[in-house]
Write an enzyme that holds these catalytic residues in place. Structure first.
Site, PDB file in Angstrom:
ATOM      1  N   SER A   1      -3.307  -6.980  55.662  1.00 31.21           N
ATOM      2  CA  SER A   1      -2.755  -5.714  55.188  1.00 31.21           C
ATOM      3  C   SER A   1      -3.602  -5.191  54.052  1.00 31.21           C
ATOM      4  O   SER A   1      -4.619  -5.770  53.693  1.00 31.21           O
ATOM      5  CB  SER A   1      -1.324  -5.899  54.683  1.00 31.21           C
ATOM      6  OG  SER A   1      -1.323  -6.873  53.654  1.00 31.21           O
TER       7      SER A   1
ATOM      8  N   TYR B   1      -2.589  -1.828  57.492  1.00 37.16           N
ATOM      9  CA  TYR B   1      -1.317  -1.185  57.156  1.00 37.16           C
ATOM     10  C   TYR B   1      -1.005  -1.409  55.688  1.00 37.16           C
ATOM     11  O   TYR B   1      -1.563  -2.292  55.039  1.00 37.16           O
ATOM     12  CB  TYR B   1      -0.185  -1.696  58.056  1.00 37.16           C
ATOM     13  CG  TYR B   1       0.050  -3.181  57.981  1.00 37.16           C
ATOM     14  CD1 TYR B   1       0.973  -3.720  57.079  1.00 37.16           C
ATOM     15  CD2 TYR B   1      -0.651  -4.053  58.802  1.00 37.16           C
ATOM     16  CE1 TYR B   1       1.181  -5.089  57.005  1.00 37.16           C
ATOM     17  CE2 TYR B   1      -0.448  -5.422  58.732  1.00 37.16           C
ATOM     18  CZ  TYR B   1       0.466  -5.931  57.833  1.00 37.16           C
ATOM     19  OH  TYR B   1       0.668  -7.281  57.758  1.00 37.16           O
TER      20      TYR B   1
END
Length: 126
Positions: A25, A58
């Site tokens: 991430s 993300y």
């Protein structure tokens, strides 16, 4: 017809951490997430200005006010601490919505403090 437009970006963010063994991430200071109009777990594109790498990951939240921009998991292999990156999110909308839409553009200093925010980019001149 649906079109894809830039929804928001953090321009020239400085990578503060690269954590290979953390869950994949990009951890971003919660204040910066809100300014750019990002959402937790939203897909983002990362454009590394220093080495030309471009990749998807993300958003996860980092502590408010920390200035953290941490590339985690496989993304950590695409950056060095101190690299300058552009972090962008896109949205789909119909053409009528697009006519009224304004992106959230956040320009950062080297320490990830906010230099300025705007919703337009000037016309590029020769």
């Amino acid at each position: 017809m649906q079109i894809t437009l830039l929804k928001g970006k953090l321009h020239m963010a400085s990578v503060t951490q690269a954590e290979l063994w953390y869950d994949g991430s990009c951890a971003i200071d919660k204040d910066l997430v809100e300014l750019a109009g990002f959402r937790e777990f939203e897909q983002i594109d990362i454009y590394n200005v220093d080495n030309g790498e471009r990749f998807h990951t993300y958003v996860i939240l980092a502590e408010s006010g920390s200035g953290t921009i941490s590339m985690n998991g496989a993304a950590a292999r695409k950056v060095q601490v101190g690299d300058r990156v552009i972090i962008a999110a896109y949205g789909q909308m119909n053409e009528a919505e697009a006519d009224e839409f304004k992106p959230k553009l956040v320009y950062l200093n080297k320490d990830n403090s906010v230099e300025r925010t705007t919703n337009t980019i000037p016309v590029q001149k020769d």
